[in-house]
Scaffold this motif. Sequence first.
Motif, mmCIF file in Angstrom:
data_model
loop_
_atom_site.group_PDB
_atom_site.id
_atom_site.type_symbol
_atom_site.label_atom_id
_atom_site.label_comp_id
_atom_site.label_asym_id
_atom_site.label_seq_id
_atom_site.Cartn_x
_atom_site.Cartn_y
_atom_site.Cartn_z
ATOM 1 N N LEU A 42 0.800 -1.224 0.000
ATOM 2 C CA LEU A 42 0.000 0.000 0.000
ATOM 3 C C LEU A 42 0.836 1.278 0.000
ATOM 4 O O LEU A 42 0.574 2.195 -0.801
ATOM 5 N N PRO A 43 1.843 1.437 0.878
ATOM 6 C CA PRO A 43 2.615 2.691 0.844
ATOM 7 C C PRO A 43 3.302 2.935 -0.491
ATOM 8 O O PRO A 43 3.410 4.092 -0.932
ATOM 9 N N PHE A 44 3.763 1.883 -1.156
ATOM 10 C CA PHE A 44 4.430 2.063 -2.442
ATOM 11 C C PHE A 44 3.430 2.453 -3.532
ATOM 12 O O PHE A 44 3.742 3.257 -4.410
ATOM 13 N N ILE A 45 2.234 1.878 -3.461
ATOM 14 C CA ILE A 45 1.198 2.265 -4.428
ATOM 15 C C ILE A 45 0.837 3.733 -4.257
ATOM 16 O O ILE A 45 0.718 4.487 -5.230
ATOM 17 N N LEU A 46 0.689 4.159 -3.014
ATOM 18 C CA LEU A 46 0.365 5.568 -2.759
ATOM 19 C C LEU A 46 1.528 6.475 -3.148
ATOM 20 O O LEU A 46 1.318 7.608 -3.593
ATOM 21 N N ALA A 49 1.173 7.121 -6.631
ATOM 22 C CA ALA A 49 0.117 8.107 -6.859
ATOM 23 C C ALA A 49 0.639 9.530 -6.709
ATOM 24 O O ALA A 49 0.187 10.451 -7.399
ATOM 25 N N VAL A 50 1.612 9.719 -5.806
ATOM 26 C CA VAL A 50 2.253 11.029 -5.677
ATOM 27 C C VAL A 50 3.036 11.359 -6.946
ATOM 28 O O VAL A 50 2.997 12.487 -7.455
ATOM 29 N N LEU A 51 3.730 10.369 -7.475
ATOM 30 C CA LEU A 51 4.527 10.604 -8.680
ATOM 31 C C LEU A 51 3.671 10.938 -9.887
ATOM 32 O O LEU A 51 4.073 11.749 -10.736
ATOM 33 N N ASP A 52 2.470 10.306 -9.989
ATOM 34 C CA ASP A 52 1.628 10.610 -11.153
ATOM 35 C C ASP A 52 0.715 11.808 -10.924
ATOM 36 O O ASP A 52 -0.081 12.165 -11.803
ATOM 37 N N GLY A 53 0.812 12.432 -9.749
ATOM 38 C CA GLY A 53 0.085 13.668 -9.486
ATOM 39 C C GLY A 53 -1.318 13.503 -8.965
ATOM 40 O O GLY A 53 -2.003 14.496 -8.708
ATOM 41 N N SER A 54 -1.785 12.273 -8.776
ATOM 42 C CA SER A 54 -3.147 12.071 -8.274
ATOM 43 C C SER A 54 -3.242 12.229 -6.751
ATOM 44 O O SER A 54 -4.338 12.296 -6.204
ATOM 45 N N LEU A 55 -2.101 12.294 -6.078
ATOM 46 C CA LEU A 55 -2.071 12.471 -4.624
ATOM 47 C C LEU A 55 -0.887 13.362 -4.287
ATOM 48 O O LEU A 55 0.205 13.203 -4.843
ATOM 49 N N THR A 56 -1.095 14.312 -3.385
ATOM 50 C CA THR A 56 0.003 15.186 -2.980
ATOM 51 C C THR A 56 0.849 14.503 -1.909
ATOM 52 O O THR A 56 0.411 13.539 -1.264
ATOM 53 N N ALA A 57 2.062 15.021 -1.715
ATOM 54 C CA ALA A 57 2.928 14.471 -0.669
ATOM 55 C C ALA A 57 2.294 14.633 0.703
ATOM 56 O O ALA A 57 2.363 13.738 1.557
ATOM 57 N N ALA A 58 1.649 15.791 0.920
ATOM 58 C CA ALA A 58 0.972 16.011 2.202
ATOM 59 C C ALA A 58 -0.179 15.029 2.366
ATOM 60 O O ALA A 58 -0.417 14.499 3.465
ATOM 61 N N GLY A 59 -0.905 14.784 1.269
ATOM 62 C CA GLY A 59 -1.998 13.821 1.326
ATOM 63 C C GLY A 59 -1.510 12.423 1.622
ATOM 64 O O GLY A 59 -2.147 11.671 2.377
ATOM 65 N N LEU A 60 -0.352 12.055 1.045
ATOM 66 C CA LEU A 60 0.233 10.748 1.322
ATOM 67 C C LEU A 60 0.548 10.597 2.810
ATOM 68 O O LEU A 60 0.209 9.581 3.434
ATOM 69 N N GLY A 61 1.185 11.623 3.379
ATOM 70 C CA GLY A 61 1.514 11.565 4.802
ATOM 71 C C GLY A 61 0.276 11.436 5.662
ATOM 72 O O GLY A 61 0.260 10.680 6.644
ATOM 73 N N LEU A 62 -0.785 12.154 5.281
ATOM 74 C CA LEU A 62 -2.013 12.114 6.066
ATOM 75 C C LEU A 62 -2.689 10.749 5.975
ATOM 76 O O LEU A 62 -3.155 10.201 6.988
ATOM 77 N N VAL A 63 -2.737 10.182 4.774
ATOM 78 C CA VAL A 63 -3.355 8.869 4.599
ATOM 79 C C VAL A 63 -2.606 7.810 5.415
ATOM 80 O O VAL A 63 -3.222 6.985 6.111
ATOM 81 N N ALA A 171 3.089 -1.330 -12.041
ATOM 82 C CA ALA A 171 2.741 0.058 -12.329
ATOM 83 C C ALA A 171 3.086 0.464 -13.758
ATOM 84 O O ALA A 171 2.550 1.457 -14.272
ATOM 85 N N THR A 172 3.966 -0.299 -14.404
ATOM 86 C CA THR A 172 4.312 0.017 -15.790
ATOM 87 C C THR A 172 3.187 -0.327 -16.758
ATOM 88 O O THR A 172 3.182 0.150 -17.902
ATOM 89 N N THR A 173 2.254 -1.169 -16.323
ATOM 90 C CA THR A 173 1.178 -1.601 -17.220
ATOM 91 C C THR A 173 -0.221 -1.253 -16.707
ATOM 92 O O THR A 173 -1.195 -1.458 -17.432
ATOM 93 N N THR A 174 -0.335 -0.766 -15.480
ATOM 94 C CA THR A 174 -1.659 -0.485 -14.924
ATOM 95 C C THR A 174 -1.600 0.740 -14.021
ATOM 96 O O THR A 174 -0.520 1.237 -13.690
ATOM 97 N N GLY A 175 -2.754 1.237 -13.634
ATOM 98 C CA GLY A 175 -2.828 2.444 -12.832
ATOM 99 C C GLY A 175 -2.964 2.174 -11.347
ATOM 100 O O GLY A 175 -3.092 1.023 -10.897
ATOM 101 N N THR A 176 -2.976 3.273 -10.589
ATOM 102 C CA THR A 176 -3.052 3.166 -9.140
ATOM 103 C C THR A 176 -4.347 2.504 -8.684
ATOM 104 O O THR A 176 -4.348 1.670 -7.766
ATOM 105 N N GLY A 177 -5.447 2.846 -9.341
ATOM 106 C CA GLY A 177 -6.735 2.272 -8.955
ATOM 107 C C GLY A 177 -6.751 0.760 -9.097
ATOM 108 O O GLY A 177 -7.250 0.041 -8.217
ATOM 109 N N THR A 178 -6.181 0.265 -10.190
ATOM 110 C CA THR A 178 -6.133 -1.184 -10.404
ATOM 111 C C THR A 178 -5.227 -1.857 -9.381
ATOM 112 O O THR A 178 -5.520 -2.948 -8.883
ATOM 113 N N LEU A 179 -4.114 -1.207 -9.059
ATOM 114 C CA LEU A 179 -3.210 -1.757 -8.054
ATOM 115 C C LEU A 179 -3.887 -1.840 -6.684
ATOM 116 O O LEU A 179 -3.692 -2.802 -5.937
#
Length: 411
Positions: A42-46, A49-63, A171-179
């Motif tokens: 889970l932490p690596f998937i999130l 998500a930070v790298l692809d811009g769908s989640l901010t670094a602050a949001g990652l820390g909060l989650v 992650a090279t073949t699918t998105g965060t949601g699928t992961l």
Amino acid sequence: MPSHTQQETTAPAELRTSVLRDAAFARLWTGATASGLATWALPFILGLAVLDGSLTAAGLGLVLAVRTAGFLVAVPVGGILADRHSRRGAVLWSGLAAAIATPAIALDPGGPVSLAAAAVVGAGQGACRPAYQALTAEVVAPGQRRQANAAMTFAVRITTLLAPGLVALLATTTGTGTLLLGTGALWLAAALVPPAGTRAPVGEPAARAPFHAEFADGVREARRHPWFLAGLFALTAVIATGYSATGVLLPMVSRDHYGTEAVLAGALTAYTAGALAGAVLVARWSPRARGWFALAGLACYGFAPLSLLAPVHPGVVVAAYVLAGVGIELFNVPWFTAAQREVAPDKLARVSSLDFLLSYGLAPVGLALIAPAAAVYGTEAVLGVCAVVCFLAPAAAALAPGARRFSGAAR
């Protein structure tokens, strides 16, 4: 006082049969491995998500913080429920909760929905830990528990080694949601695959004590074993200092002393490799003074911060982390096995929850304090203190009654 101690002896037929060939244990091991892989992925998937811009670094820390909070709240509650009801039921419902909540994190990254889902995931993770520990004692015969615990901890180390790379590859073949859906499927396996235990629920609903009273009963059971309390405080001290030095100061030392992240990667890989070797070793060998042997292994973590005190050859750092990894498993397996042997069976999940609550619960405190302490007192001073604590805390625990063999029985 009646003793709940069980000898680690077995009938000849049981000695000849490896626990790895037992179908019930294979199901338990598969479920535990699935939960470990989901937890570490889970932490690596999130992070992706930070790298692809769908989640901010602050949001990652909060989650992640909310997930940790859910874990800490659920661990003692899960221990009580696992002792009050069936351990298999506790594994089922905690795994199902995490399975349903994990994909929901993708619905509102960093928002209220994802935070609520992260709290439920953390709660499921926390509730299943003591239940799995107690279920192992039900599924596995006493003489095979050391081998079983070694196999379980081996799986934990394999997941920590494979999860980041596996997530990156997918992650090279699918998105965060699928992961996240895949991670939810792992939690579903953790919920459904394990076998039923042998223990029935305790007491009628009307006769059950309040939650706080049952938790206090678990604390009293833990206090009945001085070696357990001493070992738990030693483990907590080592995790809060040595683990924090690895998590916070190792990256800084790798950058400042060596000018490369290769030492960081090498040390972490060496630690996992050492832990795998330690699990294999302890599965095959149990010395008579198993408690002192385990505490000596725990003290080996002190070599990790010690190797970072001054610039040395990178091979020295790698060797220190191999030794730390071997040592932590030389502690973990006898520790879990002793709790399953010595603790009253109807209180095992609650006592195990104390273990996870203190050792894991105080780890974030160490992580939060280590960097400010290094800024005030200097990295070398903090590393020195961490090394001293890692060496002295297990040595002090070895003086507790029963610590020599992790047992209250005179044998």
